[in-house]
Design an enzyme around this catalytic site. Structure first.
Site, PDB file in Angstrom:
ATOM      1  N   TRP A  10       0.818  -1.222   0.000  1.00  9.63           N
ATOM      2  CA  TRP A  10       0.000   0.000   0.000  1.00  9.63           C
ATOM      3  C   TRP A  10       0.850   1.270   0.000  1.00  9.63           C
ATOM      4  CZ3 TRP A  10      -4.324  -1.403   4.127  1.00  9.63           C
ATOM      5  CH2 TRP A  10      -5.128  -2.411   3.590  1.00  9.63           C
ATOM      6  N   LYS A  11       2.154   1.128   0.183  1.00  8.78           N
ATOM      7  CA  LYS A  11       3.048   2.306   0.199  1.00  8.78           C
ATOM      8  C   LYS A  11       2.549   3.329   1.229  1.00  8.78           C
ATOM      9  CE  LYS A  11       4.434   1.099  -4.425  1.00  8.78           C
ATOM     10  NZ  LYS A  11       4.995   1.501  -5.701  1.00  8.78           N
ATOM     11  N   HIS A  96      13.046  -2.566  -1.682  1.00 11.45           N
ATOM     12  CA  HIS A  96      12.213  -1.904  -2.701  1.00 11.45           C
ATOM     13  C   HIS A  96      12.967  -0.698  -3.269  1.00 11.45           C
ATOM     14  CE1 HIS A  96       8.910   0.127  -4.678  1.00 11.45           C
ATOM     15  NE2 HIS A  96       8.155  -0.928  -4.494  1.00 11.45           N
ATOM     16  N   GLU A 166      11.537  -7.343  -9.544  1.00 16.71           N
ATOM     17  CA  GLU A 166      10.894  -6.055  -9.806  1.00 16.71           C
ATOM     18  C   GLU A 166      11.933  -5.060 -10.325  1.00 16.71           C
ATOM     19  OE1 GLU A 166       7.319  -4.157  -7.730  1.00 16.71           O
ATOM     20  OE2 GLU A 166       9.001  -3.224  -6.726  1.00 16.71           O
ATOM     21  N   GLY A 172       5.231   1.616 -11.194  1.00 16.20           N
ATOM     22  CA  GLY A 172       4.453   2.839 -11.372  1.00 16.20           C
ATOM     23  C   GLY A 172       4.212   3.223 -12.815  1.00 16.20           C
ATOM     24  N   SER A 212       3.679  -2.627 -11.958  1.00 19.38           N
ATOM     25  CA  SER A 212       2.556  -2.242 -12.827  1.00 19.38           C
ATOM     26  C   SER A 212       1.634  -3.411 -13.174  1.00 19.38           C
ATOM     27  CB  SER A 212       3.073  -1.559 -14.096  1.00 19.38           C
ATOM     28  OG  SER A 212       3.855  -0.425 -13.747  1.00 19.38           O
TER      29      SER A 212
HETATM   30  P1  PGA Z   1       2.806  -0.609  -8.952  1.00 16.66           P
HETATM   31  O1  PGA Z   1       3.817  -0.747  -7.719  1.00 16.66           O
HETATM   32  O2  PGA Z   1       2.030  -1.894  -9.008  1.00 16.66           O
HETATM   33  O3  PGA Z   1       1.930   0.555  -8.608  1.00 16.66           O
HETATM   34  O4  PGA Z   1       3.657  -0.405 -10.176  1.00 16.66           O
HETATM   35  C1  PGA Z   1       4.565  -1.917  -7.616  1.00 16.66           C
HETATM   36  C2  PGA Z   1       5.571  -1.860  -6.518  1.00 16.66           C
HETATM   37  O5  PGA Z   1       6.089  -0.784  -6.194  1.00 16.66           O
HETATM   38  O6  PGA Z   1       5.901  -2.919  -5.957  1.00 16.66           O
END
Ligand code: PGA
Length: 256
Positions: A10-11, A96, A166, A172, A212
């Site tokens: 969820w950041k 991350h 990732e 994003g 994404s």
């Molecule tokens: P996102 O984020 O799905 O909005 O690209 C992915 C992440 O940061 O792990």
């Protein structure tokens, strides 16, 4: 067979009321799939307790988005792995790209955080992917990163971890990486683990893709057996979208 994994990060979003509404809707839409698909929510720390309570009895799990490199002490503003475990976290997300860019983590910090997690009984979810400006072959970059962040670990410790392929450039955006690149990235991580720790460890760890991810893209991202699940940022804050991703994972693995 490895139990597939669904991750929602969820950041720095989601109030307490948004979190409660999300969990209620997710339980309704995907509660029955969580025995098949290990589902882990990574809320902001402000919502950890509320989400823990809301998840009770669901089989879904809680994770922390980051941990301190310190085990405890006079570190105003930080959260140790032990405090996060006490708050109900089972997992901790480490490495991350947003934490690397904005909070200055490097591979050595991630290595130290892995240690803190293992001491506190948290399972590391290690994010591994090339940076946008990192020179060199992406696979070699990732192998060198894995060697650094896992430098202190024994095979039995690695077996309990999960890995998320990732690449920084995939976060994003409007599209995830192409499915062939997703499969190749996940395969490269497992191949490294096989060389470093042997078959048993390599077959035990879950390797998922993040960047994404959308419900529409999920089935093609999961087409390869190399991909044990998905990690979702933006779409992981919409209960219906995240439920659809969980369902796509269960279907891809023949579990729904
Ligand atoms: P996102 O984020 O799905 O909005 O690209 C992915 C992440 O940061 O792990």
């Amino acid at each position: 067979m490895r139990r597939p994994l669904a991750i929602a990060n969820w950041k720095m979003e989601m109030t307490l009321s948004q979190s409660a509404a999300f969990v209620a809707a997710l339980r309704q839409a995907a509660g029955g799939l969580c025995a098949a698909v290990e589902t882990v929510l990574f809320p902001p720390c402000t919502a950890l307790h509320a989400v823990r309570e809301a998840l009770a009895g669901s089989g879904m799990e809680l994770g922390a988005q980051n941990v301190s490199v310190e085990p405890g002490g006079a570190y105003t503003g930080q959260l140790s792995a032990a405090l996060l475990a006490d708050a109900g976290c089972r997992w901790a997300m480490l490495g991350h790209w947003e934490v690397r860019r904005h909070l200055g983590d490097d591979d050595d910090m991630v290595r130290r955080k892995v240690r803190r997690c293992l001491e506190a009984g948290l399972q590391p979810l290690l994010l591994i992917g090339p940076g946008q400006d990192e020179p060199g072959d992406a696979r070699q970059v990732m192998e060198a990163r894995l060697a650094r962040v896992l430098g202190d670990c024994r095979g039995d410790q690695v077996a309990g971890m999960a890995f998320m392929y990732e690449p920084e450039g995939a976060i994003g955006g409007s599209e995830p990486e192409p499915p062939e690149a997703v499969a190749a990235g996940c395969r490269a991580i497992r191949a490294y683990l096989r060389r470093a720790y042997g078959d048993t460890v390599a077959e035990a760890v879950r390797v998922v893709y993040g960047g994404s991810v959308t419900p529409d893209a999920a089935p093609r991202l999961l087409a390869s057996p190399e991909v044990d699940g998905l990690g979702v940022g933006r779409k992981g804050r919409e209960a219906r979208s995240f439920a659809a991703v969980i369902r796509a994972i269960a279907q891809a693995k023949g579990l729904a």
